[in-house]
Enzyme design. Structure first.
Site, PDB file in Angstrom:
ATOM      1  N   ALA A   1       0.857  -1.186   0.000  1.00 46.13           N
ATOM      2  CA  ALA A   1       0.000   0.000   0.000  1.00 46.13           C
ATOM      3  C   ALA A   1       0.897   1.241   0.000  1.00 46.13           C
ATOM      4  O   ALA A   1       1.992   1.228   0.575  1.00 46.13           O
ATOM      5  CB  ALA A   1      -0.894  -0.019   1.236  1.00 46.13           C
ATOM      6  N   ASP A  60     -11.434   2.073  -5.835  1.00 47.78           N
ATOM      7  CA  ASP A  60     -11.484   3.455  -5.359  1.00 47.78           C
ATOM      8  C   ASP A  60     -10.281   3.789  -4.475  1.00 47.78           C
ATOM      9  O   ASP A  60      -9.758   4.902  -4.524  1.00 47.78           O
ATOM     10  CB  ASP A  60     -12.779   3.671  -4.569  1.00 47.78           C
ATOM     11  CG  ASP A  60     -14.009   3.517  -5.447  1.00 47.78           C
ATOM     12  OD1 ASP A  60     -13.950   3.921  -6.620  1.00 47.78           O
ATOM     13  OD2 ASP A  60     -15.024   2.964  -4.971  1.00 47.78           O
ATOM     14  N   SER A 106     -13.437  -3.355  -5.786  1.00 44.80           N
ATOM     15  CA  SER A 106     -14.639  -3.991  -5.264  1.00 44.80           C
ATOM     16  C   SER A 106     -15.882  -3.147  -5.515  1.00 44.80           C
ATOM     17  O   SER A 106     -16.957  -3.688  -5.757  1.00 44.80           O
ATOM     18  CB  SER A 106     -14.497  -4.216  -3.759  1.00 44.80           C
ATOM     19  OG  SER A 106     -13.352  -4.984  -3.509  1.00 44.80           O
ATOM     20  N   THR A 107     -15.767  -1.819  -5.430  1.00 40.94           N
ATOM     21  CA  THR A 107     -16.937  -0.953  -5.644  1.00 40.94           C
ATOM     22  C   THR A 107     -16.798  -0.173  -6.953  1.00 40.94           C
ATOM     23  O   THR A 107     -17.755  -0.009  -7.687  1.00 40.94           O
ATOM     24  CB  THR A 107     -17.106   0.047  -4.474  1.00 40.94           C
ATOM     25  OG1 THR A 107     -16.939  -0.641  -3.238  1.00 40.94           O
ATOM     26  CG2 THR A 107     -18.461   0.702  -4.502  1.00 40.94           C
ATOM     27  N   ARG A 157     -17.022  -8.851   1.020  1.00 38.59           N
ATOM     28  CA  ARG A 157     -16.834  -8.377   2.397  1.00 38.59           C
ATOM     29  C   ARG A 157     -17.777  -7.217   2.717  1.00 38.59           C
ATOM     30  O   ARG A 157     -18.203  -7.054   3.851  1.00 38.59           O
ATOM     31  CB  ARG A 157     -15.374  -7.972   2.638  1.00 38.59           C
ATOM     32  CG  ARG A 157     -14.915  -6.712   1.896  1.00 38.59           C
ATOM     33  CD  ARG A 157     -13.405  -6.523   2.021  1.00 38.59           C
ATOM     34  NE  ARG A 157     -12.924  -5.269   1.465  1.00 38.59           N
ATOM     35  CZ  ARG A 157     -12.687  -5.050   0.180  1.00 38.59           C
ATOM     36  NH1 ARG A 157     -12.910  -6.006  -0.701  1.00 38.59           N
ATOM     37  NH2 ARG A 157     -12.225  -3.871  -0.233  1.00 38.59           N
ATOM     38  N   ASP A 216     -13.282   7.739   0.466  1.00 38.60           N
ATOM     39  CA  ASP A 216     -13.064   7.058  -0.824  1.00 38.60           C
ATOM     40  C   ASP A 216     -12.596   5.616  -0.612  1.00 38.60           C
ATOM     41  O   ASP A 216     -11.727   5.120  -1.346  1.00 38.60           O
ATOM     42  CB  ASP A 216     -12.043   7.798  -1.688  1.00 38.60           C
ATOM     43  CG  ASP A 216     -12.566   9.134  -2.188  1.00 38.60           C
ATOM     44  OD1 ASP A 216     -13.774   9.373  -2.093  1.00 38.60           O
ATOM     45  OD2 ASP A 216     -11.750   9.934  -2.677  1.00 38.60           O
ATOM     46  N   GLY A 217     -13.113   4.962   0.424  1.00 37.15           N
ATOM     47  CA  GLY A 217     -12.766   3.564   0.646  1.00 37.15           C
ATOM     48  C   GLY A 217     -11.536   3.373   1.518  1.00 37.15           C
ATOM     49  O   GLY A 217     -11.092   2.244   1.726  1.00 37.15           O
TER      50      GLY A 217
HETATM   51  N1  LIG Z   1       0.612  -4.309  -3.619  1.00 36.60           N
HETATM   52  C1  LIG Z   1      -0.261  -3.974  -2.690  1.00 36.60           C
HETATM   53  N2  LIG Z   1      -0.421  -4.722  -1.580  1.00 36.60           N
HETATM   54  C2  LIG Z   1      -1.351  -4.399  -0.650  1.00 36.60           C
HETATM   55  N3  LIG Z   1      -2.161  -3.315  -0.728  1.00 36.60           N
HETATM   56  C3  LIG Z   1      -2.042  -2.538  -1.807  1.00 36.60           C
HETATM   57  C4  LIG Z   1      -1.090  -2.812  -2.839  1.00 36.60           C
HETATM   58  N4  LIG Z   1      -1.205  -1.866  -3.790  1.00 36.60           N
HETATM   59  C5  LIG Z   1      -2.167  -1.023  -3.371  1.00 36.60           C
HETATM   60  N5  LIG Z   1      -2.677  -1.401  -2.186  1.00 36.60           N
HETATM   61  C6  LIG Z   1      -3.773  -0.799  -1.404  1.00 36.60           C
HETATM   62  O1  LIG Z   1      -4.941  -1.610  -1.545  1.00 36.60           O
HETATM   63  C7  LIG Z   1      -6.060  -0.842  -1.132  1.00 36.60           C
HETATM   64  C8  LIG Z   1      -7.336  -1.258  -1.796  1.00 36.60           C
HETATM   65  O2  LIG Z   1      -7.176  -1.350  -3.145  1.00 36.60           O
HETATM   66  P1  LIG Z   1      -8.309  -1.102  -4.227  1.00 36.60           P
HETATM   67  O3  LIG Z   1      -8.994   0.156  -3.997  1.00 36.60           O
HETATM   68  O4  LIG Z   1      -7.603  -1.259  -5.534  1.00 36.60           O
HETATM   69  O5  LIG Z   1      -9.304  -2.341  -4.079  1.00 36.60           O
HETATM   70  P2  LIG Z   1     -10.652  -2.563  -3.273  1.00 36.60           P
HETATM   71  O6  LIG Z   1     -10.552  -1.951  -1.930  1.00 36.60           O
HETATM   72  O7  LIG Z   1     -10.954  -3.995  -3.357  1.00 36.60           O
HETATM   73  O8  LIG Z   1     -11.734  -1.792  -4.154  1.00 36.60           O
HETATM   74  P3  LIG Z   1     -12.712  -0.554  -3.821  1.00 36.60           P
HETATM   75  O9  LIG Z   1     -11.861   0.537  -3.250  1.00 36.60           O
HETATM   76  O10 LIG Z   1     -13.305  -0.185  -5.158  1.00 36.60           O
HETATM   77  O11 LIG Z   1     -13.746  -1.032  -2.848  1.00 36.60           O
HETATM   78  C9  LIG Z   1      -5.677   0.591  -1.416  1.00 36.60           C
HETATM   79  O12 LIG Z   1      -5.747   1.247  -0.191  1.00 36.60           O
HETATM   80  C10 LIG Z   1      -4.244   0.552  -1.887  1.00 36.60           C
HETATM   81  O13 LIG Z   1      -3.488   1.575  -1.247  1.00 36.60           O
HETATM   82  C1  LIG Z   2     -30.604  -4.164   2.213  1.00 38.19           C
HETATM   83  C2  LIG Z   2     -30.300  -3.175   1.159  1.00 38.19           C
HETATM   84  C3  LIG Z   2     -28.915  -2.685   1.294  1.00 38.19           C
HETATM   85  C4  LIG Z   2     -28.597  -1.763   0.194  1.00 38.19           C
HETATM   86  C5  LIG Z   2     -27.231  -1.276   0.331  1.00 38.19           C
HETATM   87  C6  LIG Z   2     -26.891  -0.384  -0.774  1.00 38.19           C
HETATM   88  C7  LIG Z   2     -25.415  -0.205  -0.759  1.00 38.19           C
HETATM   89  C8  LIG Z   2     -25.005   0.845  -1.665  1.00 38.19           C
HETATM   90  C9  LIG Z   2     -23.519   0.993  -1.596  1.00 38.19           C
HETATM   91  C10 LIG Z   2     -23.174   2.319  -2.123  1.00 38.19           C
HETATM   92  C11 LIG Z   2     -21.762   2.669  -1.789  1.00 38.19           C
HETATM   93  C12 LIG Z   2     -21.396   3.852  -2.552  1.00 38.19           C
HETATM   94  C13 LIG Z   2     -20.362   4.627  -1.896  1.00 38.19           C
HETATM   95  C14 LIG Z   2     -18.998   4.203  -2.308  1.00 38.19           C
HETATM   96  C15 LIG Z   2     -18.037   4.049  -1.434  1.00 38.19           C
HETATM   97  C16 LIG Z   2     -16.666   3.627  -1.837  1.00 38.19           C
HETATM   98  O1  LIG Z   2     -15.818   4.726  -1.708  1.00 38.19           O
HETATM   99  C17 LIG Z   2     -16.184   2.515  -0.924  1.00 38.19           C
HETATM  100  C18 LIG Z   2     -14.835   2.004  -1.388  1.00 38.19           C
HETATM  101  O2  LIG Z   2     -14.871   1.554  -2.664  1.00 38.19           O
HETATM  102  N1  LIG Z   2     -17.107   1.413  -0.925  1.00 38.19           N
HETATM  103  C19 LIG Z   2     -17.837   1.125   0.141  1.00 38.19           C
HETATM  104  C20 LIG Z   2     -18.816   0.017   0.008  1.00 38.19           C
HETATM  105  O3  LIG Z   2     -17.700   1.698   1.187  1.00 38.19           O
END
Ligand SMILES: Nc1ncnc2c1ncn2[C@@H]1O[C@H](COP(=O)(O)OP(=O)(O)OP(=O)(O)O)[C@@H](O)[C@H]1O
Ligand SMILES: CCCCCCCCCCCCC/C=C/[C@@H](O)[C@H](CO)NC(C)=O
Ligand SMILES: [Ca+2]
Length: 512
Positions: free
Chosen positions: A142, A166, A209-210, A279, A469-470
């Protein structure tokens, strides 16, 4: 195939492919066709003694904002005419401001851990077709990408691409914005510092994931679609909010900054990364059952510069006039105010209460789980954020609210939900106020005795975490400011009438 002479093509031309018009801005590449490889399947051309041919690769728009690379081959008996066409089309492509050299960061552990495969199989071949050269960096930890962005010779590149979700985008954005401020001598710890715009565009290849940032700016999370937006050099400005605590910079955010429900979901889900994208469902359910509410005070400055409202029926779309007007309005305000910092004198509003969720969103936050997003009418580049306050309510009511994230019903039409369009806000948790920590400075500055005049109430259990932003952010007092159009993406926002365009095009395909 076309009756237009090659020398008559100009910059804004369309290439007329039978009944299909392709704007030159959406041509991916033009290549002389290798006739040994290409089967001459059209009877008309099989009769040619010495045929010549070139292939045009172009963006084909399908349903739901999905883009694909399609191609059409033009056959010709005259070699010179064929070469003239290739030359003229290549010159047209040269006139487009497209990236030629990109820096690519891949997070191999994001989402379903498919980042490397997605890039190699779906994206790299398209970049190579479009003659884009790349320096590819697979992260090993990370913050690897973020740290690297402070060291590389950034001027070598026409853009940065991040392959991940994100969180990975957030990392790359922090690297780029941070680098820009460092190079310009701007102190990021000063919450009022006018930040330097970041002109190097970021492209997002969704592999998380999102993938909410990708979905909200392109209309779909699809690696090929995103790669094509990068190739044709699309540009979409984006608002960025800075988050500070006591003159210390904490983070930037472009999508969701959420306390309470979304913060708790994220915190719990981080322990379950091994589950992949599932998750969020597991932790979402668990957090929903726990039904924690948090007490605190919010101060905010309404965004008066923008014409839009969070309750608007229209959404932000490609070429959005509200975003353009807000940009002009803000520029005029800055000219007028000069160094006077009039912003500080503008009206602040205050809300105290017990909340299940406090969500500040700079964009709709649409994603596959919530196709309209948390604030369907939020704008990508209007210099404002939508502040959504979900007050304490029953589990049943909160479920009704959550379900509205997934359907067409108005998610703000509840007595326990308030929404405001703001340009800055501050939050202090009740726990912190009670501890009379340094943080009360934030509130005192604007409201003096306000908090102490209202005795404590019963709800606080502990502080929540921010979902930025996640990425998790632990601070129970923050100061947030929206910076209008601080950065740009290789995107164009969500296109209007996409379904219609796609169905017209498929009719054309049937004719071909
Ligand atoms: N090589 C790595 N090993 C472990 N973590 C990493 C690595 N490269 C990046 N990261 C970290 O992994 C975290 C999550 O990554 P990423 O946002 O791509 O996936 P996600 O969490 O599954 O998706 P989303 O954010 O859309 O829900 C980020 O905080 C990033 O800083
Ligand atoms: C029983 C009904 C449940 C409905 C739940 C709806 C969930 C909607 C999720 C919207 C999330 C949008 C916001 C995005 C946030 C991202 O920054 C973050 C990291 O990727 N994702 C999450 C899930 O926190
Ligand atoms: Ca915005």
């Amino acid at each position: 195939v076309t009756n237009q002479p090659a020398h008559e093509l100009d910059r804004g031309s369309c290439v007329h492919i039978e009944n299909c018009f392709v704007p030159t801005s959406e041509i991916i590449a033009v290549e002389e066709t290798d006739l040994n490889k290409k089967q001459r399947n059209s009877g008309k051309w099989q009769k040619m003694a010495k045929p010549h041919a070139f292939t045009v690769y172009y963006v084909k728009k399908a349903r739901n904002h999905r883009w694909r690379c399609s191609d059409v081959t033009f056959w010709c008996v005259d070699e010179q005419l064929c070469n003239q066409w290739i030359q003229a089309l290549k010159e047209l492509l040269e006139l487009q401001t497209r990236p030629k050299h990109l820096l690519v960061y891949i997070n191999p552990y994001g989402g379903k851990r498919q980042g490397k495969r997605i890039y190699e199989q779906k994206v790299a071949p398209l970049f190579s077709l479009a003659s884009i050269s790349t320096d590819v960096f697979v992260t090993e930890r990370a913050n690897h990408a973020k740290d690297n962005l402070f060291e590389v010779n950034i001027n070598k590149y026409d853009g940065v691409v991040c392959v991940g979700g994100d969180g990975m985008f957030s990392e790359v954005m922090h690297g780029l914005i941070g680098r820009m401020q460092k190079d310009s001598g701007i102190d990021q710890n000063n919450p009022k510092a006018p930040l330097v715009q970041c002109n190097i565009r970021i492209g997002i290849i969704p592999a998380g994931s999102t993938d909410c940032i990708c979905y909200s700016t392109v209309g779909i999370s699809d690696p090929v679609t995103s790669a094509l937006h990068i190739i044709i050099g699309d540009s979409q400005p984006l608002d960025v909010s800075s988050v500070h605590h006591n003159n210390t910079f904490l983070k930037y955010t472009v999508s969701l900054l959420g306390y309470g429900f979304y913060g708790d979901v994220l915190k719990d889900s981080e322990k379950k990364r091994w589950m992949g994208p599932m998750r969020y469902d597991y932790s979402g359910f668990k957090t929903f059952l726990s039904h924690h509410c948090y007490e605190g005070t919010i101060y905010f400055q309404p965004a008066k510069h923008t014409q839009g409202s969070p309750r608007d029926k229209d959404s932000c779309r490609t070429g959005c006039h509200i975003c353009r007007q807000s940009e002009q309005q803000l520029a005029e305000e800055h000219k007028k105010c000069g160094l006077k910092h009039e912003e500080d004198e503008e009206e602040w509003k205050v809300i105290k209460g017990k909340f299940l969720a406090i969500n500040a969103v700079n964009m709709s936050c649409a994603c596959p789980r919530s196709p309209k997003g948390l604030s369907p009418a939020a704008h990508l580049a209007d210099g404002s954020s939508d502040l959504i306050l979900v007050r304490k309510c029953s589990r049943f009511d909160f479920l009704r609210y959550l379900i509205r994230h997934t359907n067409q019903d108005d998610q703000f039409d509840f007595s326990f939900v308030d929404v405001y369009r703001v340009k800055s806000f501050q939050f202090t948790s009740k726990l912190l106020e009670d501890n009379e920590s340094d943080v009360t400075d934030i509130g005192k500055k604007h409201f003096g005795q306000f908090c102490r005049d209202h005795p404590a109430c019963c709800c606080s259990i502990a502080n929540s975490t921010w979902n930025c932003d996640g990425e998790t952010l632990n601070s129970s007092a923050i100061e947030v400011r929206v910076h209008c159009q601080l950065m740009k993406l290789f995107a164009r926002g969500i296109e209007e009438n996409c379904k219609e365009a796609a169905s017209n095009q498929s009719t054309v395909e049937q004719l071909l």
